[in-house]
Design a protein around this motif. Structure first.
Motif, PDB file in Angstrom:
ATOM      1  N   ARG A 236       7.338   2.456   4.146  1.00 23.92           N
ATOM      2  CA  ARG A 236       7.289   3.042   2.910  1.00 23.92           C
ATOM      3  C   ARG A 236       6.069   3.322   2.162  1.00 23.92           C
ATOM      4  O   ARG A 236       6.029   3.233   0.889  1.00 23.92           O
ATOM      5  N   PHE A 237       4.956   3.593   2.790  1.00 25.75           N
ATOM      6  CA  PHE A 237       3.679   3.697   2.353  1.00 25.75           C
ATOM      7  C   PHE A 237       3.275   2.583   1.414  1.00 25.75           C
ATOM      8  O   PHE A 237       2.474   3.002   0.393  1.00 25.75           O
ATOM      9  N   CYS A 238       3.752   1.425   1.777  1.00 27.92           N
ATOM     10  CA  CYS A 238       3.225   0.436   0.848  1.00 27.92           C
ATOM     11  C   CYS A 238       1.699   0.048   1.146  1.00 27.92           C
ATOM     12  O   CYS A 238       1.072  -0.462   0.364  1.00 27.92           O
ATOM     13  N   VAL A 239       1.345   0.310   2.253  1.00 22.38           N
ATOM     14  CA  VAL A 239      -0.126   0.059   2.518  1.00 22.38           C
ATOM     15  C   VAL A 239      -1.086   0.937   1.839  1.00 22.38           C
ATOM     16  O   VAL A 239      -2.071   0.599   1.437  1.00 22.38           O
ATOM     17  N   MET A 250       1.987   0.057  -5.763  1.00 23.11           N
ATOM     18  CA  MET A 250       2.295   0.777  -4.519  1.00 23.11           C
ATOM     19  C   MET A 250       3.645   1.228  -4.748  1.00 23.11           C
ATOM     20  O   MET A 250       4.484   0.853  -5.472  1.00 23.11           O
ATOM     21  N   ALA A 251       4.081   2.146  -3.697  1.00 18.89           N
ATOM     22  CA  ALA A 251       5.352   2.596  -3.635  1.00 18.89           C
ATOM     23  C   ALA A 251       6.162   1.623  -3.547  1.00 18.89           C
ATOM     24  O   ALA A 251       6.002   0.527  -2.557  1.00 18.89           O
ATOM     25  N   THR A 252       7.726   1.624  -3.782  1.00 19.84           N
ATOM     26  CA  THR A 252       8.583   0.395  -3.820  1.00 19.84           C
ATOM     27  C   THR A 252       8.612  -0.163  -2.520  1.00 19.84           C
ATOM     28  O   THR A 252       8.695   0.140  -1.420  1.00 19.84           O
ATOM     29  N   PRO A 253       8.152  -1.566  -2.468  1.00 16.71           N
ATOM     30  CA  PRO A 253       7.972  -2.463  -1.439  1.00 16.71           C
ATOM     31  C   PRO A 253       9.164  -3.202  -1.152  1.00 16.71           C
ATOM     32  O   PRO A 253      10.331  -3.207  -1.945  1.00 16.71           O
ATOM     33  N   ALA A 254       9.669  -3.546  -0.006  1.00 13.45           N
ATOM     34  CA  ALA A 254      10.224  -4.818   0.403  1.00 13.45           C
ATOM     35  C   ALA A 254      10.036  -6.026  -0.318  1.00 13.45           C
ATOM     36  O   ALA A 254       8.821  -6.248  -0.336  1.00 13.45           O
ATOM     37  N   PHE A 276       6.987  12.072  -3.051  1.00 12.15           N
ATOM     38  CA  PHE A 276       5.473  12.291  -2.512  1.00 12.15           C
ATOM     39  C   PHE A 276       5.624  11.750  -1.093  1.00 12.15           C
ATOM     40  O   PHE A 276       4.797  12.154  -0.267  1.00 12.15           O
ATOM     41  N   ILE A 277       6.409  10.687  -0.843  1.00 10.40           N
ATOM     42  CA  ILE A 277       6.473  10.212   0.748  1.00 10.40           C
ATOM     43  C   ILE A 277       7.160  11.209   1.421  1.00 10.40           C
ATOM     44  O   ILE A 277       6.568  11.303   2.587  1.00 10.40           O
ATOM     45  N   LEU A 278       7.874  12.277   0.722  1.00  7.55           N
ATOM     46  CA  LEU A 278       8.205  13.371   1.832  1.00  7.55           C
ATOM     47  C   LEU A 278       7.121  14.385   2.217  1.00  7.55           C
ATOM     48  O   LEU A 278       7.356  15.194   2.918  1.00  7.55           O
ATOM     49  N   SER A 279       5.916  14.034   1.538  1.00  8.94           N
ATOM     50  CA  SER A 279       4.828  14.758   2.340  1.00  8.94           C
ATOM     51  C   SER A 279       3.667  13.644   2.931  1.00  8.94           C
ATOM     52  O   SER A 279       2.934  14.272   3.348  1.00  8.94           O
ATOM     53  N   GLY A 280       4.149  12.597   3.193  1.00 10.15           N
ATOM     54  CA  GLY A 280       3.413  11.670   3.642  1.00 10.15           C
ATOM     55  C   GLY A 280       2.223  10.955   2.842  1.00 10.15           C
ATOM     56  O   GLY A 280       1.377  10.631   3.452  1.00 10.15           O
ATOM     57  N   GLY A 281       2.452  10.808   1.596  1.00  7.25           N
ATOM     58  CA  GLY A 281       1.650   9.903   0.678  1.00  7.25           C
ATOM     59  C   GLY A 281       2.250   9.093  -0.161  1.00  7.25           C
ATOM     60  O   GLY A 281       3.593   9.177  -0.473  1.00  7.25           O
ATOM     61  N   GLY A 282       1.320   8.226  -0.562  1.00 11.64           N
ATOM     62  CA  GLY A 282       1.757   7.029  -1.683  1.00 11.64           C
ATOM     63  C   GLY A 282       0.906   7.071  -2.501  1.00 11.64           C
ATOM     64  O   GLY A 282       0.042   7.692  -2.855  1.00 11.64           O
ATOM     65  N   ALA A 283       0.680   5.709  -3.421  1.00  9.37           N
ATOM     66  CA  ALA A 283       0.101   5.548  -4.521  1.00  9.37           C
ATOM     67  C   ALA A 283      -1.895   5.844  -4.288  1.00  9.37           C
ATOM     68  O   ALA A 283      -2.284   6.536  -5.163  1.00  9.37           O
ATOM     69  N   TYR A 284      -2.265   5.229  -2.981  1.00 11.64           N
ATOM     70  CA  TYR A 284      -3.541   5.146  -3.170  1.00 11.64           C
ATOM     71  C   TYR A 284      -4.046   6.638  -3.024  1.00 11.64           C
ATOM     72  O   TYR A 284      -4.802   6.923  -3.734  1.00 11.64           O
ATOM     73  N   CYS A 285      -3.314   7.702  -2.168  1.00 12.19           N
ATOM     74  CA  CYS A 285      -3.852   8.771  -2.041  1.00 12.19           C
ATOM     75  C   CYS A 285      -3.451   9.695  -2.950  1.00 12.19           C
ATOM     76  O   CYS A 285      -4.300  10.815  -3.168  1.00 12.19           O
TER      77      CYS A 285
END
Ligand code: ARG
Length: 295
Positions: A236-239, A250-254, A276-285
């Motif tokens: 989920r790109f939460c890290v 962060m991106a929506t976490p569990a 943005f997760i469709l490109s392999g990225g989350g909040a930090y990047c």
């Protein structure tokens, strides 16, 4: 009576400050990491673009609510991944080390990020822009995470940044670094699998690292400060999170991860970053911190 002369622009950032890149030119049109889904994007480009705009706005709001200041620059047509400014450089102690990208698809971003950094130099907010040695790749803060608790930078290499990049970073900024080899293409930047929280906790995904990498993490961070991310958290790109004081954006976490962080005194601000997760990225990047000081 004299009119007050307007004060000159402040030459220091007055709050934690993040660079963001406006997403009008964002899309997913090529594949340079295993998460990228140009096919899914192509099913509804207009819908995804609208969603990307609102996700970007929500990220900016979450950062501001956490006490940050946001500097937004325009993207460039034909450079969709510019929305991930963490890869554009490393800014520490008012000095920007400009990135050099591994893949041709992103190499055009370097001049655009140079221009952005030069803009901060012109405003007196950054002192200089530094260039990497010839032949070396380094994808910015995506592969260099400052740890203020331990006074060192965690640096990733392998899929994108050269094995020699960590030593160059250490020398350039006169800082201690820890080198972490990224063991898989799925976790191609350190920020996809490693996050340092303000209290010194490290949220990380052990399977992204080699045996040596895991040993180095455990040798450097005491066990009570290590938080293991699950497969689901990583996917989920939460890290890939931005932490400021007690807030973690962060991106929506569990729920599980929200609870783990809550127990440690952090409040999670979830942002729906699906486009943005469709490109392999989350909040930090999607951010680049501009005001960090190492000493
Ligand atoms: N599509 C981009 C790439 O593969 C995503 C970059 C995300 N950045 C990051 N630091 N994780 O380069």
């Amino acid at each position: 009576m004299t009119t007050a002369i307007p004060a000159s622009r402040p030459a220091t950032f007055l709050a934690p400050t993040f660079l963001l890149v406006e997403p009008s030119h964002y899309d997913v049109s090529y594949t340079i990491n295993p998460w990228m889904q140009p096919g899914v994007w192509a099913e509804d480009p207009d819908g995804h673009r609208r969603e990307a705009q609102s996700a970007f706005a929500s990220l900016g709001e979450a950062l501001r609510a956490a006490g940050a200041q946001v500097e937004i620059v325009d993207g460039v047509a034909g450079l969709p991944d510019m929305v991930f400014p963490a890869n554009g450089g490393i800014v520490l102690d008012r000095r920007a080390l400009l990135a050099r990208f591994r893949h041709p698809q992103r190499q055009g971003e370097a001049p655009a990020f140079r221009a952005a950094f030069e803009g901060f130099v012109a405003r007196g907010l950054i002192d200089e822009v530094i260039t990497l040695p010839a032949g070396m790749t380094q994808e910015g803060a995506g592969d260099c995470i400052w740890d203020r608790t331990r006074k060192l930078a965690w640096t990733g290499y392998g899929p994108r940044s050269s094995p020699g990049a960590p030593a160059f970073i250490a020398e350039t900024f006169d800082i201690e670094v820890r080198r972490l080899e990224l063991a898989t293409d799925r976790f191609y930047h350190l920020d996809t699998c490693f996050c340092v929280l303000p209290g010194g906790e490290v949220l990380y995904y052990p399977r992204a690292f080699s045996r040596e990498g895991n040993a180095l993490i455990r040798d450097t961070v005491s066990a009570d400060l290590l938080i293991e991310a699950s497969d689901d958290d990583a996917a989920r790109f939460c890290v890939n999170a931005v932490a400021l004081d007690r807030s973690v954006v962060m991106a929506t976490p569990a729920e599980r991860l929200v609870g783990v962080l809550r127990e440690r005194g952090y409040t999670v601000s979830p942002v729906a970053l699906d486009p943005f997760i469709l490109s392999g990225g989350g909040a930090y990047c999607m951010t680049l911190r501009l005001d960090l000081r190492t000493r």
